[in-house]
Write an enzyme that holds these catalytic residues in place. Structure first.
Site, mmCIF file in Angstrom:
data_model
loop_
_atom_site.group_PDB
_atom_site.id
_atom_site.type_symbol
_atom_site.label_atom_id
_atom_site.label_comp_id
_atom_site.label_asym_id
_atom_site.label_seq_id
_atom_site.Cartn_x
_atom_site.Cartn_y
_atom_site.Cartn_z
ATOM 1 C CB ILE A 1 -0.709 -0.420 1.071
ATOM 2 C CG1 ILE A 1 -2.039 -1.611 1.413
ATOM 3 C CG2 ILE A 1 -1.486 0.989 0.893
ATOM 4 C CD1 ILE A 1 -2.452 -1.235 -0.341
ATOM 5 C CD GLU B 1 -3.331 2.744 -9.849
ATOM 6 O OE1 GLU B 1 -2.508 3.021 -8.981
ATOM 7 O OE2 GLU B 1 -5.346 2.537 -8.895
#
Length: 384
Positions: A157, A242
């Site tokens: 992450i 994204e």
């Protein structure tokens, strides 16, 4: 398609370039060597408006297009792809997602501190057994009265170890596959949340990447984004945007490699001649230029496509695939052109090469992105 920038966009580019050269460049080497995350710099980015490019003005943003967001990332990436990655995760994966999908109350609560840089945002999707297969996540969210209890693990992450606010995907109906996923806004101060590991990476150092754990994390029901079990739409549209926006990072790497290599070829002498006279060096520069121009065209086309229709996937997947692979080639060729000097850490070229490689892996690997392109071209019935 009109590829010219508006006056406002050109001003934004110049402001981002100045910021990158004056405030990012002096710490870019430290970020890489020490895996140092410059948190204070996010406040400076916020003060310049660079963290809320696409966020509406009522929440502190600039209310501009994805082109504006890409311009900022490109200029930062020329100096530090790692910082550009963290800024992208913060401003696009979190802030833009929230601005597009959250309720009014959620926007008011979560966006202003992220846009100002007082809080760091992150998207928590990937898991140890669910990377490119995003809908295979196992993190669970079970309803208990007015709250949900989150349990599970997230991995790889970006910004995870330093994030204050996260957009987290979890299964609310585990037997329903993609139709059982929901999205939640979670604060890292919530009891039961922890960063179990900060990961040591080959490149993109200074952009923190971590493993996160959720153990009976209580999330108020009013922090559910959208509808219960409706998270897959948010997820897929978010991944598509994204890919389009983050394609600006390899474009920045390409631009920096070309500029440095061209300047070096004009100055460096071997065998009594500037190396720019050698045809094999000229070929490398020509290939770099072609890749840069093609990548930029694909980038702008993808940004336009996701603006018009976030459900159309192939333009964004193609843009990031081509640009990421081209940036890796360009960085390695720039090292080659600079010879022994390019291999030394005194120059940023070896860092750019290490950083570029991640862009072939994140947001779906190059292999997965090619499948996305092909399946959308072929149409229904070719999903497997």
């Amino acid at each position: 398609m009109d590829l010219s920038l508006s006056g406002e966009e050109e001003d934004l580019r110049q402001a981002a370039r100045k910021f990158a050269r004056t405030e990012v460049l002096p710490i870019a080497d430290r970020m890489d060597r020490e895996d140092y995350f410059p948190r204070e710099l996010f406040r400076h980015l916020g003060a310049q408006g660079f963290l809320g490019i696409t966020v509406p003005e009522e929440y502190g943003g600039l209310g501009l297009s994805y082109v504006g967001q890409a311009l900022v990332l490109e200029e930062i990436a020329r100096v530090s792809p790692a910082l550009a990655l963290s800024v992208g995760a913060h401003s696009n994966l979190f802030a833009d997602n929230v601005a597009r999908n959250a309720s009014e109350a959620q926007r008011e609560a979560f966006l202003p501190p992220v846009v100002s840089g007082e809080a760091i945002g992150a998207l928590a999707l990937t898991e140890p057994d669910a990377g490119s297969d995003a809908v295979a996540i196992r993190t669970r969210a079970e309803r208990h009265g007015a709250d949900y209890l989150l349990n599970g693990t997230k991995q790889f992450i970006t910004n995870g170890p330093v994030a204050d606010e996260l957009l987290v995907y979890a299964k609310t109906a585990p037997t329903s596959g993609a139709r059982g996923i929901s999205a939640f806004l979670v604060r890292s101060k919530s009891p039961g949340f922890s960063v179990t590991r900060s990961l040591d990476k080959m490149g993109m150092r200074g952009s923190p990447t971590g493993e996160l754990a959720f153990q009976d994390v209580r999330v108020p029901a009013d922090q559910l984004v959208g509808s219960e079990n409706g998270g897959v739409r948010i997820m897929m549209n978010g991944l598509n945007v994204e890919r389009a926006v983050l394609a600006a990072i390899p474009v920045g790497i390409l631009a920096e490699c070309l500029e440095r290599s061209t300047a070096y070829a004009r100055e460096r002498e071997q065998f009594g001649r500037k190396i720019g006279h050698f045809q094999l060096i000229q070929e490398k520069l020509a290939n770099m230029y072609t890749d840069l121009e093609a990548s930029r065209l694909l980038l702008y086309a993808a940004l336009q496509r996701v603006t018009d229709d976030p459900r159309s996937l192939r333009a964004a997947a193609a843009a990031l695939t081509f640009a990421s692979e081209a940036s890796t080639r360009a960085a390695l060729e720039a090292v080659q052109i600079h010879g022994g000097y390019g291999y030394m850490r005194d120059l940023p070229l070896e860092r750019l090469a290490r950083d570029a490689k991640l862009l072939e892996i994140g947001a779906g690997t190059s292999e997965i992105r090619r499948l996305i392109v092909a399946r959308e071209l072929l149409g229904p019935g070719f999903g497997q």
